[in-house]
Every structure is written in C-alpha cells, then in structure tokens.
Design a protein around this motif. Structure first.
Motif, short mmCIF file in Angstrom:
data_model
loop_
_atom_site.label_atom_id
_atom_site.label_comp_id
_atom_site.label_asym_id
_atom_site.label_seq_id
_atom_site.Cartn_x
_atom_site.Cartn_y
_atom_site.Cartn_z
N LEU A 9 0.83 -1.20 0.00
CA LEU A 9 0.00 0.00 0.00
C LEU A 9 0.86 1.25 0.00
N PRO A 10 0.43 2.29 -0.69
CA PRO A 10 1.13 3.57 -0.55
C PRO A 10 0.90 4.11 0.86
N LEU A 11 1.79 4.95 1.32
CA LEU A 11 1.75 5.46 2.68
C LEU A 11 0.44 6.19 2.98
N ASP A 12 -0.07 6.96 2.03
CA ASP A 12 -1.31 7.69 2.30
C ASP A 12 -2.50 6.74 2.50
N ARG A 13 -2.52 5.65 1.79
CA ARG A 13 -3.60 4.68 1.96
C ARG A 13 -3.46 3.94 3.29
N PHE A 14 -2.23 3.61 3.66
CA PHE A 14 -1.97 2.99 4.96
C PHE A 14 -2.43 3.92 6.08
N ALA A 15 -2.14 5.21 5.95
CA ALA A 15 -2.56 6.19 6.95
C ALA A 15 -4.08 6.32 7.00
N ALA A 16 -4.74 6.28 5.85
CA ALA A 16 -6.21 6.39 5.81
C ALA A 16 -6.85 5.21 6.53
N ILE A 17 -6.38 4.01 6.24
CA ILE A 17 -6.93 2.83 6.90
C ILE A 17 -6.66 2.88 8.40
N THR A 18 -5.45 3.25 8.77
CA THR A 18 -5.09 3.38 10.18
C THR A 18 -5.99 4.38 10.88
N SER A 19 -6.23 5.53 10.26
CA SER A 19 -7.05 6.56 10.90
C SER A 19 -8.48 6.09 11.12
N LEU A 20 -9.04 5.38 10.16
CA LEU A 20 -10.40 4.87 10.31
C LEU A 20 -10.50 3.86 11.45
N ILE A 21 -9.52 3.00 11.55
CA ILE A 21 -9.50 2.03 12.64
C ILE A 21 -9.28 2.76 13.97
N ASP A 22 -8.40 3.75 13.98
CA ASP A 22 -8.10 4.49 15.21
C ASP A 22 -9.31 5.23 15.77
N ILE A 23 -10.22 5.69 14.91
CA ILE A 23 -11.38 6.41 15.43
C ILE A 23 -12.51 5.47 15.86
N GLY A 24 -12.28 4.18 15.69
CA GLY A 24 -13.25 3.23 16.19
C GLY A 24 -14.11 2.52 15.17
N ARG A 25 -13.83 2.75 13.89
CA ARG A 25 -14.56 1.97 12.87
C ARG A 25 -14.16 0.51 13.02
N LEU A 26 -15.08 -0.37 12.75
CA LEU A 26 -14.78 -1.79 12.86
C LEU A 26 -13.69 -2.18 11.87
N ARG A 27 -12.64 -2.77 12.41
CA ARG A 27 -11.49 -3.12 11.58
C ARG A 27 -11.88 -3.96 10.38
N ASP A 28 -12.69 -4.99 10.61
CA ASP A 28 -13.06 -5.87 9.51
C ASP A 28 -13.83 -5.13 8.42
N ASP A 29 -14.68 -4.18 8.81
CA ASP A 29 -15.43 -3.39 7.82
C ASP A 29 -14.48 -2.50 7.02
N VAL A 30 -13.54 -1.88 7.70
CA VAL A 30 -12.57 -1.01 7.02
C VAL A 30 -11.71 -1.84 6.07
N LEU A 31 -11.26 -2.99 6.54
CA LEU A 31 -10.40 -3.83 5.70
C LEU A 31 -11.17 -4.35 4.49
N THR A 32 -12.42 -4.73 4.68
CA THR A 32 -13.23 -5.19 3.55
C THR A 32 -13.36 -4.08 2.51
N ALA A 33 -13.65 -2.86 2.98
CA ALA A 33 -13.77 -1.72 2.05
C ALA A 33 -12.46 -1.45 1.32
N ALA A 34 -11.35 -1.75 1.99
CA ALA A 34 -10.03 -1.52 1.39
C ALA A 34 -9.57 -2.71 0.54
N GLY A 35 -10.34 -3.79 0.54
CA GLY A 35 -9.95 -4.97 -0.23
C GLY A 35 -8.84 -5.78 0.42
N LEU A 36 -8.78 -5.71 1.75
CA LEU A 36 -7.74 -6.44 2.49
C LEU A 36 -8.39 -7.43 3.45
#
Length: 86
Positions: A9-36
C-alpha cells in the motif's frame, strides 16, 4: 532495512486505513472496504512500521514525520465529517 517485506500500500492509503480504525470503525469493515483481509493488513502494518522503525534507528525521521502528518490530516478530515477513500 530490517528484512521485512516491502509494503504494497502507498503510505497515504496505509494512513487512511489506520485513521479509520483508530477512530473506532470496525477493523473488519474497514479492511473489507479496502480490499484487504486481516493477514494482508498485518503484513502492511509489519512492513510500514518496520520501515519506520529502521529509519528511526538510523536517526532518519522523514518517513515517520510524513506518516504522522498524513494521519493528523486524515483524522482532522474525519472530525469535519469528510469521508476517506481506502
């Protein structure tokens, strides 16, 4: 480097996913949306955090500063109600 794999992943995408998880979004939902899946995400974390740690050991902080800046920028955008693409 430290022998860990290069990130996919590019750094900006890694940061976006990290930020969503950090604010409390469900990790599995975020990862599914990111295709991971969890394994892919753990690999990305290992690669990026390992790369940052290697740089810090060499007293080079540009990558860490760049990641922190992206993370703050994305967390601020989320606070303003903006949506992040992952």
């Amino acid at each position: 480097m430290d022998g860990s794999a290069a990130p996919n992943l590019p750094l900006d995408r890694f940061a976006a996913i990290t930020s969503l998880i950090d604010i409390g979004r469900l990790r599995d939902d975020v990862l599914t949306a990111a295709g991971l899946d969890r394994g892919g995400w753990l690999g990305e974390q290992e690669a990026w955090l390992g790369r940052m740690a290697s740089q810090v050991r060499l007293q080079r902080f540009d990558l860490q500063v760049r990641f922190n800046s992206l993370l703050v920028e994305m967390l601020s955008a989320l606070e303003r109600g903006e949506r992040l693409a992952v």
